[in-house]
Design a protein around this motif. Structure first.
Motif, PDB file in Angstrom:
ATOM      1  N   HIS A 226       3.662  -0.244 -14.148  1.00  0.00           N
ATOM      2  CA  HIS A 226       2.397   0.481 -13.981  1.00  0.00           C
ATOM      3  C   HIS A 226       1.545  -0.041 -12.833  1.00  0.00           C
ATOM      4  O   HIS A 226       0.424   0.423 -12.629  1.00  0.00           O
ATOM      5  CB  HIS A 226       1.620   0.428 -15.298  1.00  0.00           C
ATOM      6  CG  HIS A 226       2.470   0.841 -16.458  1.00  0.00           C
ATOM      7  ND1 HIS A 226       2.948   2.126 -16.602  1.00  0.00           N
ATOM      8  CD2 HIS A 226       2.996   0.122 -17.479  1.00  0.00           C
ATOM      9  CE1 HIS A 226       3.709   2.191 -17.678  1.00  0.00           C
ATOM     10  NE2 HIS A 226       3.753   0.990 -18.224  1.00  0.00           N
ATOM     11  N   VAL A 227       2.051  -1.028 -12.114  1.00  0.00           N
ATOM     12  CA  VAL A 227       1.305  -1.585 -10.980  1.00  0.00           C
ATOM     13  C   VAL A 227       2.222  -1.592  -9.754  1.00  0.00           C
ATOM     14  O   VAL A 227       3.442  -1.501  -9.870  1.00  0.00           O
ATOM     15  CB  VAL A 227       0.791  -3.015 -11.294  1.00  0.00           C
ATOM     16  CG1 VAL A 227      -0.126  -2.992 -12.508  1.00  0.00           C
ATOM     17  CG2 VAL A 227       1.938  -3.995 -11.510  1.00  0.00           C
TER      18      VAL A 227
ATOM     19  N   PHE B  49       0.859  -1.194   0.000  1.00  0.00           N
ATOM     20  CA  PHE B  49       0.000   0.000   0.000  1.00  0.00           C
ATOM     21  C   PHE B  49       0.893   1.240   0.000  1.00  0.00           C
ATOM     22  O   PHE B  49       1.669   1.444   0.939  1.00  0.00           O
ATOM     23  CB  PHE B  49      -0.918  -0.003   1.227  1.00  0.00           C
ATOM     24  CG  PHE B  49      -1.864  -1.173   1.236  1.00  0.00           C
ATOM     25  CD1 PHE B  49      -3.013  -1.148   0.455  1.00  0.00           C
ATOM     26  CD2 PHE B  49      -1.596  -2.302   1.994  1.00  0.00           C
ATOM     27  CE1 PHE B  49      -3.879  -2.237   0.433  1.00  0.00           C
ATOM     28  CE2 PHE B  49      -2.458  -3.398   1.981  1.00  0.00           C
ATOM     29  CZ  PHE B  49      -3.598  -3.355   1.195  1.00  0.00           C
ATOM     30  N   ASP B  50       0.770   2.026  -1.049  1.00  0.00           N
ATOM     31  CA  ASP B  50       1.602   3.223  -1.207  1.00  0.00           C
ATOM     32  C   ASP B  50       1.389   4.157  -0.008  1.00  0.00           C
ATOM     33  O   ASP B  50       0.253   4.582   0.243  1.00  0.00           O
ATOM     34  CB  ASP B  50       1.198   3.922  -2.510  1.00  0.00           C
ATOM     35  CG  ASP B  50       2.098   5.094  -2.851  1.00  0.00           C
ATOM     36  OD1 ASP B  50       2.605   5.749  -1.915  1.00  0.00           O
ATOM     37  OD2 ASP B  50       2.282   5.360  -4.051  1.00  0.00           O
ATOM     38  N   PRO B  51       2.435   4.485   0.723  1.00  0.00           N
ATOM     39  CA  PRO B  51       2.252   5.364   1.893  1.00  0.00           C
ATOM     40  C   PRO B  51       1.660   6.728   1.535  1.00  0.00           C
ATOM     41  O   PRO B  51       1.049   7.374   2.379  1.00  0.00           O
ATOM     42  CB  PRO B  51       3.670   5.512   2.459  1.00  0.00           C
ATOM     43  CG  PRO B  51       4.389   4.294   1.980  1.00  0.00           C
ATOM     44  CD  PRO B  51       3.808   3.993   0.617  1.00  0.00           C
ATOM     45  N   LYS B  52       1.823   7.173   0.281  1.00  0.00           N
ATOM     46  CA  LYS B  52       1.288   8.492  -0.097  1.00  0.00           C
ATOM     47  C   LYS B  52      -0.236   8.461  -0.242  1.00  0.00           C
ATOM     48  O   LYS B  52      -0.928   9.407   0.077  1.00  0.00           O
ATOM     49  CB  LYS B  52       1.917   8.964  -1.412  1.00  0.00           C
ATOM     50  CG  LYS B  52       3.400   9.332  -1.275  1.00  0.00           C
ATOM     51  CD  LYS B  52       3.881  10.151  -2.448  1.00  0.00           C
ATOM     52  CE  LYS B  52       4.102   9.339  -3.705  1.00  0.00           C
ATOM     53  NZ  LYS B  52       5.162   8.344  -3.646  1.00  0.00           N
ATOM     54  N   THR B  53      -0.782   7.354  -0.768  1.00  0.00           N
ATOM     55  CA  THR B  53      -2.230   7.285  -1.013  1.00  0.00           C
ATOM     56  C   THR B  53      -2.925   6.275  -0.104  1.00  0.00           C
ATOM     57  O   THR B  53      -4.156   6.295   0.011  1.00  0.00           O
ATOM     58  CB  THR B  53      -2.512   6.868  -2.474  1.00  0.00           C
ATOM     59  OG1 THR B  53      -2.003   5.538  -2.666  1.00  0.00           O
ATOM     60  CG2 THR B  53      -1.859   7.821  -3.462  1.00  0.00           C
ATOM     61  N   GLY B  54      -2.160   5.381   0.476  1.00  0.00           N
ATOM     62  CA  GLY B  54      -2.747   4.303   1.286  1.00  0.00           C
ATOM     63  C   GLY B  54      -3.383   3.212   0.435  1.00  0.00           C
ATOM     64  O   GLY B  54      -4.037   2.310   0.962  1.00  0.00           O
ATOM     65  N   ARG B  55      -3.157   3.274  -0.875  1.00  0.00           N
ATOM     66  CA  ARG B  55      -3.843   2.329  -1.778  1.00  0.00           C
ATOM     67  C   ARG B  55      -2.860   1.508  -2.602  1.00  0.00           C
ATOM     68  O   ARG B  55      -1.663   1.792  -2.623  1.00  0.00           O
ATOM     69  CB  ARG B  55      -4.776   3.096  -2.714  1.00  0.00           C
ATOM     70  CG  ARG B  55      -5.904   3.781  -1.973  1.00  0.00           C
ATOM     71  CD  ARG B  55      -6.889   4.348  -2.963  1.00  0.00           C
ATOM     72  NE  ARG B  55      -7.917   5.112  -2.265  1.00  0.00           N
ATOM     73  CZ  ARG B  55      -8.410   6.265  -2.679  1.00  0.00           C
ATOM     74  NH1 ARG B  55      -7.975   6.803  -3.799  1.00  0.00           N
ATOM     75  NH2 ARG B  55      -9.345   6.883  -1.988  1.00  0.00           N
ATOM     76  N   THR B  56      -3.424   0.543  -3.325  1.00  0.00           N
ATOM     77  CA  THR B  56      -2.572  -0.324  -4.142  1.00  0.00           C
ATOM     78  C   THR B  56      -3.253  -0.720  -5.445  1.00  0.00           C
ATOM     79  O   THR B  56      -4.476  -0.891  -5.493  1.00  0.00           O
ATOM     80  CB  THR B  56      -2.195  -1.606  -3.365  1.00  0.00           C
ATOM     81  OG1 THR B  56      -1.228  -2.346  -4.115  1.00  0.00           O
ATOM     82  CG2 THR B  56      -3.393  -2.503  -3.092  1.00  0.00           C
TER      83      THR B  56
ATOM     84  N   ARG C 233      -4.675   2.766 -12.585  1.00  0.00           N
ATOM     85  CA  ARG C 233      -3.806   3.479 -11.645  1.00  0.00           C
ATOM     86  C   ARG C 233      -4.288   4.912 -11.412  1.00  0.00           C
ATOM     87  O   ARG C 233      -4.220   5.447 -10.310  1.00  0.00           O
ATOM     88  CB  ARG C 233      -2.384   3.463 -12.214  1.00  0.00           C
ATOM     89  CG  ARG C 233      -1.375   4.012 -11.299  1.00  0.00           C
ATOM     90  CD  ARG C 233       0.056   3.764 -11.733  1.00  0.00           C
ATOM     91  NE  ARG C 233       0.865   4.105 -10.591  1.00  0.00           N
ATOM     92  CZ  ARG C 233       1.170   3.253  -9.642  1.00  0.00           C
ATOM     93  NH1 ARG C 233       0.802   2.010  -9.708  1.00  0.00           N
ATOM     94  NH2 ARG C 233       1.861   3.658  -8.603  1.00  0.00           N
ATOM     95  N   LYS C 234      -4.753   5.558 -12.488  1.00  0.00           N
ATOM     96  CA  LYS C 234      -5.241   6.938 -12.349  1.00  0.00           C
ATOM     97  C   LYS C 234      -6.418   6.998 -11.372  1.00  0.00           C
ATOM     98  O   LYS C 234      -6.544   7.934 -10.598  1.00  0.00           O
ATOM     99  CB  LYS C 234      -5.679   7.486 -13.719  1.00  0.00           C
ATOM    100  CG  LYS C 234      -4.500   7.844 -14.595  1.00  0.00           C
ATOM    101  CD  LYS C 234      -4.933   8.443 -15.909  1.00  0.00           C
ATOM    102  CE  LYS C 234      -3.693   8.810 -16.722  1.00  0.00           C
ATOM    103  NZ  LYS C 234      -2.842   9.825 -16.064  1.00  0.00           N
ATOM    104  N   ILE C 235      -7.265   5.988 -11.415  1.00  0.00           N
ATOM    105  CA  ILE C 235      -8.418   5.962 -10.498  1.00  0.00           C
ATOM    106  C   ILE C 235      -7.962   5.680  -9.070  1.00  0.00           C
ATOM    107  O   ILE C 235      -8.360   6.358  -8.122  1.00  0.00           O
ATOM    108  CB  ILE C 235      -9.433   4.893 -10.971  1.00  0.00           C
ATOM    109  CG1 ILE C 235     -10.072   5.338 -12.283  1.00  0.00           C
ATOM    110  CG2 ILE C 235     -10.484   4.637  -9.890  1.00  0.00           C
ATOM    111  CD1 ILE C 235     -10.928   4.282 -12.962  1.00  0.00           C
ATOM    112  N   VAL C 236      -7.096   4.675  -8.926  1.00  0.00           N
ATOM    113  CA  VAL C 236      -6.709   4.232  -7.576  1.00  0.00           C
ATOM    114  C   VAL C 236      -5.829   5.266  -6.877  1.00  0.00           C
ATOM    115  O   VAL C 236      -6.039   5.565  -5.691  1.00  0.00           O
ATOM    116  CB  VAL C 236      -5.993   2.861  -7.650  1.00  0.00           C
ATOM    117  CG1 VAL C 236      -5.418   2.478  -6.287  1.00  0.00           C
ATOM    118  CG2 VAL C 236      -6.951   1.788  -8.151  1.00  0.00           C
TER     119      VAL C 236
END
Ligand code: R5P
Length: 295
Positions: A82-83, A45-52, A271-274
């Protein structure tokens, strides 16, 4: 065990209220875990967005060669940039995925059935914890069959993997299986996701459904959502948008990326959405623009 008779239907999910034990860590339910677990979860989970954005290409573990994944050695290096996470078997990873890629790794550790079986719900733990450690896996994926014939053995598998994972600080990703016998209702997904979280999974993979916000609210760990069967790109992007709007921590998409006519652009659109806050319409418009001269 509580008497099943007279159980009241759960209804107070407080979907507007954020998770109350977040602390300062970006992954739901992980605030009290140790450093090693948090390190692995931060690679997922990307620490910047909290998402993956997880990319699932573990289908070969029971389907063999699948359309779009005929040549893992050619496909995966193109999609990897890209993932965030590559979800695969150890065989696929060791043979076809360069170890130099920086992606997080979700290692599938159960198997036991194939497309030739009618009942797919009987699996075993096929990968020992030492191999997950050797491969520096960031989580171990276990298929679970709540409500199916193989429920007990899959819960046994899950428990073994979670126990080993706690010994070495490797998170477990519990995967909610759906099949002929299993409903695809919010009632089923609330039951299955909550059981997996209470068993000790740090991440749960499930499916989108009606009242999805309640499924999210009732599950104290992050949900990542499977793409499922191949949809037209526009619909797949709408699915991704709805799950993010509904509170999922990301997607774990396979066929809707690798079976797309333009898999790289599809992964970028997801990715743009997530991660970038795009709507489904914006992401699809971008996808169309990028692929217009190749349709
Ligand atoms: C779950 O059962 C496995 O990880 C599948 O291989 C994966 O979920 C399939 O992903 P998708 O449904 O997006 O193709």
């Amino acid at each position: 065990m509580a008497d099943k008779e007279g159980i009241k239907v759960a209804k107070d999910y407080h979907v507007e209220e954020p998770f109350a034990n977040q602390g300062d860590f970006h992954v739901k339910g992980a605030n009290s875990l140790d450093w090693g677990m948090k390190k692995h979860l931060s690679r997922i989970f990307d620490p910047k967005t909290g998402r993956t954005v997880m990319f699932a290409f573990d289908h070969g573990y029971f389907m063999g060669s699948t359309s779009g994944l005929e040549r893992l050695d050619l496909v995966i290096p193109k999609l990897a940039p890209h993932v965030d996470v590559l979800m695969a078997t150890r065989g696929a990873l060791r043979t076809c995925v360069p170890a130099s890629l920086p992606n997080g790794i979700a290692l599938r550790v159960t198997s036991g059935s194939s497309m030739l079986n009618d009942d797919l719900s009987h699996e075993v733990v096929a990968v020992e914890i030492e191999d997950a450690i050797r491969m520096n896996a960031d989580c171990m994926a276990v298929q679970t069959f709540i409500g199916a014939d193989g429920q007990l053995s899959s819960i046994d598998n899950l428990s073994r993997v979670i126990n080993a994972g706690f010994r070495y600080s490797i998170p477990t990703l519990g995967v909610v299986a759906v099949g002929k016998e299993m409903e695809r209702t919010d009632r089923f997904f609330k039951l299955a996701t909550r059981i997996l979280a209470e068993m000790g999974c740090q991440i749960v993979k499930t499916y989108y459904c009606d009242n999805f916000e309640e499924v999210v609210a009732a599950c104290p760990v992050p949900l990542v959502i499977a793409g499922g069967k191949k949809l037209p790109e526009k619909e797949a992007l709408t699915l991704a948008y709805r799950v993010i709007q509904g509170g999922a921590a990301g997607v774990d998409m396979g066929r809707n990326i690798f079976q797309s006519v333009h898999p790289v652009e599809m992964a970028q659109a997801v990715r743009k959405i997530v991660h970038e806050g795009a709507t489904d319409a914006e992401a699809y418009a971008w996808y169309e623009e990028m692929t217009a001269d190749r349709s």
